[in-house]
Write a protein that holds these residues in place. Structure first.
Motif, PDB file in Angstrom:
ATOM      1  N   ASP A  82       0.814  -1.161  -0.016  1.00  0.00           N
ATOM      2  CA  ASP A  82      -0.036   0.025  -0.174  1.00  0.00           C
ATOM      3  C   ASP A  82       0.976   1.252  -0.082  1.00  0.00           C
ATOM      4  O   ASP A  82       0.622   2.216  -0.610  1.00  0.00           O
ATOM      5  CB  ASP A  82      -1.066   0.120   1.107  1.00  0.00           C
ATOM      6  N   GLY A  92       2.389   1.720  -3.538  1.00  0.00           N
ATOM      7  CA  GLY A  92       1.154   2.040  -4.489  1.00  0.00           C
ATOM      8  C   GLY A  92       0.815   3.385  -4.179  1.00  0.00           C
ATOM      9  O   GLY A  92       0.544   4.307  -5.158  1.00  0.00           O
ATOM     10  N   LYS A 134       3.345   5.910  -5.323  1.00  0.00           N
ATOM     11  CA  LYS A 134       3.490   5.786  -6.852  1.00  0.00           C
ATOM     12  C   LYS A 134       2.483   7.067  -7.334  1.00  0.00           C
ATOM     13  O   LYS A 134       2.983   7.761  -8.258  1.00  0.00           O
ATOM     14  CB  LYS A 134       3.152   4.443  -7.345  1.00  0.00           C
ATOM     15  N   GLU A 193       8.188  -1.856 -10.357  1.00  0.00           N
ATOM     16  CA  GLU A 193       6.987  -2.548 -10.475  1.00  0.00           C
ATOM     17  C   GLU A 193       7.410  -3.777 -11.595  1.00  0.00           C
ATOM     18  O   GLU A 193       6.686  -4.937 -11.263  1.00  0.00           O
ATOM     19  CB  GLU A 193       6.187  -1.400 -11.665  1.00  0.00           C
ATOM     20  N   GLN A 245      -3.350  -5.045  -5.816  1.00  0.00           N
ATOM     21  CA  GLN A 245      -4.102  -3.870  -5.728  1.00  0.00           C
ATOM     22  C   GLN A 245      -3.317  -2.881  -4.987  1.00  0.00           C
ATOM     23  O   GLN A 245      -3.391  -1.576  -5.202  1.00  0.00           O
ATOM     24  CB  GLN A 245      -5.320  -4.095  -4.855  1.00  0.00           C
ATOM     25  N   LEU A 300      -0.150  -2.596  -4.716  1.00  0.00           N
ATOM     26  CA  LEU A 300       0.840  -2.006  -5.431  1.00  0.00           C
ATOM     27  C   LEU A 300       0.484  -1.066  -6.786  1.00  0.00           C
ATOM     28  O   LEU A 300       1.184  -0.649  -7.645  1.00  0.00           O
ATOM     29  CB  LEU A 300       1.851  -3.060  -6.064  1.00  0.00           C
ATOM     30  N   ARG A 301      -0.653  -1.002  -6.929  1.00  0.00           N
ATOM     31  CA  ARG A 301      -1.503  -0.491  -7.824  1.00  0.00           C
ATOM     32  C   ARG A 301      -0.997  -0.897  -9.247  1.00  0.00           C
ATOM     33  O   ARG A 301      -0.874  -0.400 -10.386  1.00  0.00           O
ATOM     34  CB  ARG A 301      -1.157   1.130  -8.056  1.00  0.00           C
TER      35      ARG A 301
END
Length: 464
Positions: free
Chosen positions: A406, A409, A412, A428, A459, A461-462
C-alpha cells in the motif's frame, strides 16, 4: 486544539494539568479522597465535603471540570475560586449563566484558543495550564479587578444579568490592560507568552464573544470540527472588518479561533483567499491575515517532519502498524501541500514558498531512497510464502507485506504529481516478477490457494 490542529498525533492530556475552564461534561475523573491528601491543608477536606454533598451526576461533572490534580493549588488564592464555584453549583437550581464565578465567565471567551498540550508553542493557542497563574497574579496585582470580582459575586447572587454583563466587560478591559505589565515570579517563559495572548484576546471583549457566537465557534473546538462553507466565509469577513475598526483588538485572533475549529485547519488558506479575493503571495504577505498563513505553513513543515520520521522508522522496523502510520503521514502531507497550493501561488522567492519547497524536497528525496526497504518487506513474504504456513490473511508476514505494498502504491500516485516517479518503473517490473515466481498458477482442475492474497498485493501496488 488545541488544531483542532493538523492531526499529526493525538493530543495528550497532561496528568498534572489544572483545568479551571474545562467543560463540565468532560470524561470522569476519580474522586479525591481524604486519604489521598498529601498537602495537610484543611481546604482539601472542605473540597471533598462539598463534592460529597452534590448529586452523583453533578459530582462527576465537577471532578471532570476541575481535573484530578487541580488540588495542587490548594494553598493558593486560586483555590478560593474553586471553592466559590463549588458553593455556587451546590445551591442546585441556578442556571449556568448565574452560577459561575467571574473567572469562569471570563475564561469562556478564551475557550476557542485553549489547548492541553503543555509543550506546544504555536500562534493562535493558549495553554490551559497558564490560566491559574495568570488569574492569581491578576487578582493580586489589580485592586480594580478585586473590586469587580466582589461586585460580580453580589450581582450573581441577586441574578442581575445586566449588571453581570457590565462587570464582565469591565473585567475584560482591566485584564487586557493589566496583561501588559503583569508580573509572575518563578514561571516559565511559555506562561508569560500565554499571558500576552490572553490580554490580546480579552481586548476583543464582548464584541469578540458575539462574533464567535455568530460564527458558531463559541466554546472549545469539537472533536470533528466544522466545515468551511460560504456562510462562514461571509460572516467571518464581516466580523473581521467590524472588530478591526477601533484598533483596540488584533482581529487576526478571530481567524485563529476559526482555524482552531475547522475540521481541516489548513482550509484557513481557502478562507483567506475568498475573503481577500487574492492569490498573489506578495499581496497576501502584506495583509493582516498573514499570520494565519504563517501558522499553516509551520504546520505543513511539522507534518513533513513527522512523515519523514515515520517513514524512516517504518523502513527500519518493517512492521504493519509502523508502515501504515508512515503512509497516513505522507498522504496527509501531500493532501495538505496540494490544498494550500491550489489556493495561493507559493513562489520560490517568498518565505512561504521556500518553506513549502524545502519540506516537499525532503520527502521527495526520502521516499525513493527508502523504497528498497518496503520492496524487501514484500519480497521477504513472497520468498517464504507457502499455502500451508503463510496462506492465512492474518499472517504477520502477509500483513506487513500488504502495508508495504500500500505504501508503494500510494507513493507511486503521489510521485506522478510531485516529480519523483523515476524509481517506480523498475520497481514495478521487479514486483511483478517476484509475484509471478512465488505464486505460480496451480495445475488445471486444482484449487488455487492464494488468489485473494495475490489480488490484495497487486491492488496495493496499483498493478491492477
Amino acid at each position: 486544539m488545541p488544531l483542532p490542529a493538523v492531526p499529526v498525533a493525538p493530543i495528550p492530556q497532561p496528568a498534572t494539568e489544572s483545568r479551571p475552564c474545562a467543560k463540565a461534561d468532560a470524561g470522569p475523573t476519580p474522586a479525591p479522597t481524604a486519604t489521598a491528601d498529601k498537602t495537610g491543608n484543611p481546604r482539601w477536606e472542605q473540597l471533598v465535603a462539598l463534592i460529597a454533598k452534590l448529586p452523583p451526576e453533578k459530582a462527576d461533572k465537577l471532578r471532570a471540570m476541575l481535573g484530578g490534580d487541580s488540588l495542587v493549588i490548594a494553598s493558593s488564592a486560586g483555590f478560593g475560586q474553586v471553592l466559590q464555584a463549588l458553593e455556587l453549583r451546590r445551591e442546585g437550581d441556578r442556571g449556568q449563566e448565574t452560577s459561575e464565578p467571574l473567572m469562569r465567565r471570563i475564561c469562556h471567551l478564551l475557550e476557542p484558543f485553549l489547548v492541553n498540550l503543555t509543550e506546544l508553542d504555536s500562534a493562535g493557542v493558549i495553554r490551559r495550564q497558564s490560566l491559574v497563574p495568570w488569574w492569581e497574579a491578576s487578582i493580586a496585582q489589580s485592586p480594580v479587578l478585586r473590586d469587580i470580582d466582589q461586585q460580580y459575586q453580589r450581582a450573581t447572587k441577586a441574578k442581575i444579568s445586566a449588571e453581570m454583563e457590565r462587570l464582565e466587560e469591565e473585567a475584560m478591559a482591566e485584564l487586557a490592560e493589566r496583561a501588559k505589565t503583569l508580573t509572575i515570579r518563578n514561571t516559565a517563559q511559555s506562561v508569560i507568552e500565554d499571558v500576552r495572548r490572553i490580554g490580546i484576546v480579552l481586548a476583543g471583549g464582548l464584541p469578540l464573544a458575539k462574533a464567535l457566537r455568530d460564527l458558531g465557534i463559541e466554546g472549545p473546538p469539537s472533536a470533528d470540527g466544522i466545515e468551511l462553507d460560504s456562510v462562514l466565509v461571509r460572516r467571518f469577513g464581516q466580523a473581521y472588518e467590524a472588530l478591526g475598526v477601533d484598533h483596540k483588538f488584533d482581529p487576526v485572533w478571530l481567524g485563529h479561533a476559526v482555524m482552531n475549529h475547522l475540521s481541516k485547519p489548513w482550509e484557513v488558506v481557502t478562507l483567506i483567499h475568498r475573503v481577500t479575493g487574492s492569490t498573489d503571495i506578495q499581496m497576501l504577505e502584506q495583509t493582516e491575515l498573514a499570520p494565519l498563513i504563517d501558522r499553516t505553513i509551520n504546520q505543513l513543515v511539522s507534518v513533513a517532519a513527522e512523515a519523514t520520521r515515520a517513514i524512516k522508522d517504518a523502513a527500519r522496523q518493517k512492521k504493519a502498524d509502523g508502515i501504515e502510520a508512515a503512509t497516513r503521514n505522507a498522504n496527509l502531507y501531500f493532501d495538505l501541500a496540494e490544498s494550500i497550493a491550489r489556493e495561493i501561488k507559493l513562489e520560490r522567492t517568498s518565505q512561504w514558498g521556500q518553506s513549502y519547497m524545502t519540506s516537499r524536497k525532503a520527502l521527495s528525496d526520502l521516499i525513493p531512497d527508502k523504497l528498497g526497504e518496503f520492496e524487501e518487506t514484500v519480497t521477504d513474504f513472497l520468498d517464504d510464502w507457502t499455502p500451508d504456513t503463510h496462506g492465512r490473511d492474518d499472517h504477520p508476514g502477509f500483513l506487513n507485506a500488504v502495508a508495504a505494498a500500500d505504501f508503494i502504491g500510494f507513493m507511486k500516485l503521489r510521485a506522478a504529481r510531485h516529480g519523483f516517479g523515476m524509481p517506480f518503473a523498475n520497481l514495478e517490473r521487479r514486483m511483478q516478477d517476484a509475484l509471478g515466481r512465488s505464486m505460480k498458477r496451480p495445475p488445471r482442475d486444482t484449487l488455487d490457494p492464494w488468489p485473494a492474497q495475490k489480488r490484495r498485493l497487486l491492488q496495493g501496488l496499483r498493478l491492477i
